[in-house]
Design a protein around this motif. Structure first.
Motif, PDB file in Angstrom:
ATOM      1  N   TRP A 286       0.989  -1.316  -0.426  1.00  0.00           N
ATOM      2  CA  TRP A 286      -0.143   0.048  -0.201  1.00  0.00           C
ATOM      3  C   TRP A 286       0.700   1.547   0.336  1.00  0.00           C
ATOM      4  O   TRP A 286       1.363   1.570   0.976  1.00  0.00           O
ATOM      5  N   MET A 287       1.093   1.734  -0.670  1.00  0.00           N
ATOM      6  CA  MET A 287       2.081   3.051  -0.775  1.00  0.00           C
ATOM      7  C   MET A 287       1.189   4.217  -1.497  1.00  0.00           C
ATOM      8  O   MET A 287       0.114   5.011  -1.726  1.00  0.00           O
ATOM      9  N   PRO A 288       1.549   5.403  -0.180  1.00  0.00           N
ATOM     10  CA  PRO A 288       0.704   6.712  -0.110  1.00  0.00           C
ATOM     11  C   PRO A 288       0.970   7.266  -2.147  1.00  0.00           C
ATOM     12  O   PRO A 288       1.765   7.057  -2.488  1.00  0.00           O
ATOM     13  N   LEU A 289       0.080   8.080  -2.306  1.00  0.00           N
ATOM     14  CA  LEU A 289      -0.864   8.342  -3.111  1.00  0.00           C
ATOM     15  C   LEU A 289       0.152   9.175  -4.132  1.00  0.00           C
ATOM     16  O   LEU A 289       1.240   9.219  -4.979  1.00  0.00           O
ATOM     17  N   ASP A 290       0.689  10.244  -3.045  1.00  0.00           N
ATOM     18  CA  ASP A 290       2.051  11.051  -3.304  1.00  0.00           C
ATOM     19  C   ASP A 290       3.096  10.787  -3.815  1.00  0.00           C
ATOM     20  O   ASP A 290       4.087  10.915  -5.204  1.00  0.00           O
ATOM     21  N   GLN A 291       3.260   9.668  -3.209  1.00  0.00           N
ATOM     22  CA  GLN A 291       4.582   8.732  -3.625  1.00  0.00           C
ATOM     23  C   GLN A 291       4.614   7.775  -4.832  1.00  0.00           C
ATOM     24  O   GLN A 291       5.574   8.130  -5.473  1.00  0.00           O
ATOM     25  N   LEU A 292       4.035   7.427  -5.006  1.00  0.00           N
ATOM     26  CA  LEU A 292       2.433   6.543  -6.778  1.00  0.00           C
ATOM     27  C   LEU A 292       3.847   8.240  -7.781  1.00  0.00           C
ATOM     28  O   LEU A 292       4.193   7.623  -8.631  1.00  0.00           O
ATOM     29  N   ILE A 293       2.745   9.024  -7.407  1.00  0.00           N
ATOM     30  CA  ILE A 293       2.926  10.353  -8.240  1.00  0.00           C
ATOM     31  C   ILE A 293       4.576  10.572  -8.072  1.00  0.00           C
ATOM     32  O   ILE A 293       4.841  10.576  -9.450  1.00  0.00           O
ATOM     33  N   ASP A 294       5.376  10.647  -7.437  1.00  0.00           N
ATOM     34  CA  ASP A 294       6.329  11.109  -7.702  1.00  0.00           C
ATOM     35  C   ASP A 294       7.612  10.176  -8.095  1.00  0.00           C
ATOM     36  O   ASP A 294       8.926  10.647  -8.129  1.00  0.00           O
ATOM     37  N   GLN A 295       7.170   8.973  -8.682  1.00  0.00           N
ATOM     38  CA  GLN A 295       8.062   7.829  -9.407  1.00  0.00           C
ATOM     39  C   GLN A 295       8.222   9.347 -10.791  1.00  0.00           C
ATOM     40  O   GLN A 295       7.215   9.408 -11.199  1.00  0.00           O
TER      41      GLN A 295
END
Length: 361
Positions: A286-295
């Protein structure tokens, strides 16, 4: 194109050897579903100098289902004239074509060659157009014969190959085989604004090590919504409820040069504990949404960025996609899934709406 087994022929053809007033009988079965059949019309043939022949038709309805024939009689040059030559069993479709019954094909290659030629000549004379021939795995030696007789490959599945022959001297109107594969990607986000992501074991080098949404191909006869739920469950062990199709991508010349439809689906998690499929998935979390977008990959890839932005907009109720609804159609008397959205936007409460229980429809 729908192919309907509404009629079946089982006629005999006449021998080309000299005969005088030879009487051959052929049977015409009709509407197996209704349990009705025609009495065979008689075929009177006189092989005089003008090689003329006449047909006398007599119809007689009877009750009861016609039993399925197990074999086909075949005439060869050395066959006594008392033997009869029958055409291949075939069902008439709704487009002036014929579907040959694969279970009644002659076992002998020579017999098949002879009866196939007679059948094609007869069907062409009767104005038939597209002929469909399914050859089962155990009948593979018949394929070259069919090809030499004018058939072409249409498609293949485990256990059989389908061939077609277009009889009229005009452009072929038969439909192509399936041209698309269908895939799904699942955007699953929980109340903590964490997205379910996976890292695949086997993938193109450009995607190696990337955290991505669970994805997969739809199985044969599987719905988009149930396929998305299944893929998430298989890869991560997470139970979900389907919400919407939020977008889809159309690409061409992908696997086996087929076109590709990829549906981005919004799902609601019903469980939290991850249990990955180790044969396909290296890891899941389960990845924080901000971390996913920041890839970096997500920032640099326009397609991925747009898909993610749409899913986030749906999560925040700034966008609505398409919900599945089971609806009956008179065109084919079947239940089908129609995906559509609503005319009115829901109130902006910052949370996802409860999904509709599609399995209860």
């Amino acid at each position: 194109m729908a192919l309907n087994r509404s009629q079946v022929w089982s006629p005999c053809c006449y021998s080309s050897s000299p005969v005088t007033k030879t009487l051959l009988i052929w049977r015409l079965g009709f509407s197996r579903k209704a349990g009705l059949r025609f009495k065979a019309p008689s075929l009177k043939i006189s092989n005089d100098r003008q090689n003329s022949f006449s047909l006398n038709y007599e119809k007689l309805f009877t009750t009861g289902l016609e039993s399925k024939r197990k074999g086909i009689n075949v005439v060869t040059p050395n066959t006594p004239l008392s033997r009869k030559l029958e055409l291949l069993d075939a069902y008439e479709d709704e487009y002036d074509g014929a579907i040959i019954d694969a279970e009644c094909l002659p076992a002998s290659a020579n017999a098949f060659a002879a009866i196939l030629q007679s059948s094609l000549s007869y069907w062409k004379q009767k104005g038939k157009k597209g002929i469909w021939l399914k050859i089962l795995e155990g009948q593979a030696d018949l394929v070259p014969i069919a090809i030499k007789s004018g058939f072409i490959y249409h498609h293949a599945e485990p256990g059989y190959v389908m061939l077609t022959c277009w009889l009229p001297d005009e452009p072929c109107m038969l439909p192509f085989t399936a041209t698309h594969q269908v895939g799904v990607g699942a955007f699953v986000i929980n109340e903590n604004k964490e997205v379910l992501v996976v890292k695949e074991k086997k993938c193109p080098l450009r995607c190696l090590g990337i955290w991505k949404l669970p994805t997969g191909l739809i199985n044969k006869s599987e719905e988009i919504f149930s396929g998305a739920i299944r893929e998430v469950k298989e890869e991560t062990g997470i139970e979900t409820a389907f919400l919407e199709v939020v977008a889809f991508r159309h690409a061409h010349n992908v696997t086996f040069e087929k076109s590709d439809l990829f549906f981005i689906c919004m799902l609601k998690p019903l469980s939290a504990d991850i249990n990955i499929d180790e044969s396909e998935i290296e890891a899941a979390m389960w990845m924080p949404l901000d971390q996913l977008i920041d890839q970096p990959f997500h920032r640099e890839d326009s397609m991925t960025k747009n898909m993610t932005d749409i899913c986030v907009a749906r999560y925040e109720n700034r966008y609505r996609g398409f919900n599945p609804h089971r609806i009956m159609s008179k065109f084919d008397d079947r239940l089908a899934t129609l995906y559509y959205g609503y005319l009115e936007m829901p109130a902006d409460n910052g949370v996802l709406n409860e999904p509709e229980d599609i399995t209860a429809l």
